[in-house]
Design an enzyme around this catalytic site. Structure first.
Site, PDB file in Angstrom:
ATOM      1  N   ASP A 145      64.835  42.212  12.769  1.00 56.63           N
ATOM      2  CA  ASP A 145      65.559  41.394  13.746  1.00 56.63           C
ATOM      3  C   ASP A 145      66.065  42.194  14.939  1.00 56.63           C
ATOM      4  O   ASP A 145      66.927  41.723  15.685  1.00 56.63           O
ATOM      5  CB  ASP A 145      66.742  40.678  13.075  1.00 56.63           C
ATOM      6  CG  ASP A 145      67.845  41.648  12.658  1.00 56.63           C
ATOM      7  OD1 ASP A 145      67.523  42.713  12.078  1.00 56.63           O
ATOM      8  OD2 ASP A 145      69.027  41.350  12.905  1.00 56.63           O
ATOM      9  N   ASP A 168      63.420  44.720   7.094  1.00 57.70           N
ATOM     10  CA  ASP A 168      64.686  45.318   7.474  1.00 57.70           C
ATOM     11  C   ASP A 168      65.738  44.730   6.539  1.00 57.70           C
ATOM     12  O   ASP A 168      65.529  43.668   5.938  1.00 57.70           O
ATOM     13  CB  ASP A 168      64.983  44.980   8.937  1.00 57.70           C
ATOM     14  CG  ASP A 168      66.357  45.454   9.375  1.00 57.70           C
ATOM     15  OD1 ASP A 168      66.705  46.620   9.109  1.00 57.70           O
ATOM     16  OD2 ASP A 168      67.096  44.634   9.958  1.00 57.70           O
ATOM     17  N   ASP A 209      69.818  44.608   6.968  1.00 50.14           N
ATOM     18  CA  ASP A 209      70.889  43.837   7.606  1.00 50.14           C
ATOM     19  C   ASP A 209      70.317  42.878   8.646  1.00 50.14           C
ATOM     20  O   ASP A 209      69.631  43.302   9.580  1.00 50.14           O
ATOM     21  CB  ASP A 209      71.890  44.774   8.297  1.00 50.14           C
ATOM     22  CG  ASP A 209      72.539  45.748   7.336  1.00 50.14           C
ATOM     23  OD1 ASP A 209      73.702  45.533   6.975  1.00 50.14           O
ATOM     24  OD2 ASP A 209      71.874  46.735   6.948  1.00 50.14           O
TER      25      ASP A 209
END
Length: 234
Positions: A177, A14, A16
């Site tokens: 996250d 991922d 960000d």
């Protein structure tokens, strides 16, 4: 640490909150938008956890009582400011540079699957550097939120990334996250790993997200990949 049941040939991140700490840029753009509409600015740490969930989540974190129309206006202002300052303060998380060098040194293809639009994701990855070259030059796949008709947690962007890496999905570990990241890994039959250094809110419960691995810091990715190699999994 749970070992996968298949060979790991590729790594997807991922963007960000996992690969790059983009919150400083995003919150700076948020505060510029808030100023445009005469709302008070917010501290980075007060809304940092919302950064992984996109611009509207940041607006909601800063001004939760606004109606949908005003939130949309603020969101457009935020995106306009963000396009101008994108990459000014963003940086790779501590330890990620070493992870990427490890992957390259061992011939392991890597890339990004993000729900961030390409007009933001690609310039950001071109701004960040790995050694003498822009980070984007080293990536085998960059899938943005508008690359396919469905974003995460759908499998479509994940499977396209797997095709570009030249690996079967079950031979790829996906590190993220947010819950949607781990659901996307599950939906595409990749090995799901939680980036615990990311934008995880206090009221999140990542242990309940579907995953096979949890990394407390980026160095743990190298430890995992090394152990996997020794165990003949990679």
């Amino acid at each position: 640490m749970t070992m996968p049941n298949s060979t790991i040939l590729g790594v997807l991140f991922d963007l960000d909150g996992t690969l790059v700490d983009t919150a400083p840029d995003l919150v700076a753009a948020l505060n510029l938008a808030l100023h445009d509409f005469d709302y008070p600015s917010v501290a980075l740490e007060d809304v940092r956890d919302a950064a992984s969930n996109g611009s509207l989540a940041l607006i909601t974190a800063a001004q939760p009582t606004l109606n949908a129309k005003r939130k949309a206006e603020l969101q457009q202002a935020l995106l306009t400011h963000y396009q101008r300052i994108n990459g000014d303060h963003a940086r790779l998380f501590d330890g990620i540079t070493e992870v990427l060098h490890y992957l390259m040194d061992n011939g392991i293809a890597f890339g990004v699957v993000t729900n961030k639009a390409a007009r933001f994701a690609r310039p950001l990855l071109a701004t960040l550097r790995l050694g003498q070259q822009p980070l984007i030059d080293y990536m085998s796949s960059i899938i943005s939120g508008d690359t396919t008709t469905q974003g995460k947690p759908a499998a479509a962007p994940m499977l396209l990334a797997a095709q570009q890496l030249g690996c079967h999905a079950h031979n790829i570990i996906y590190i993220g996250d947010a819950r949607r990241d781990l659901e996307a890994a599950q939906n595409s039959h990749m090995v799901g790993a939680i980036a615990m250094w990311g934008y995880i809110a206090a009221d999140d419960n990542p242990t309940h997200w579907p995953h096979q691995v949890r990394f407390d810091k980026p160095q743990a990715i190298i430890d995992f990949m090394t152990q996997a190699s020794v165990s003949h999994y990679a």
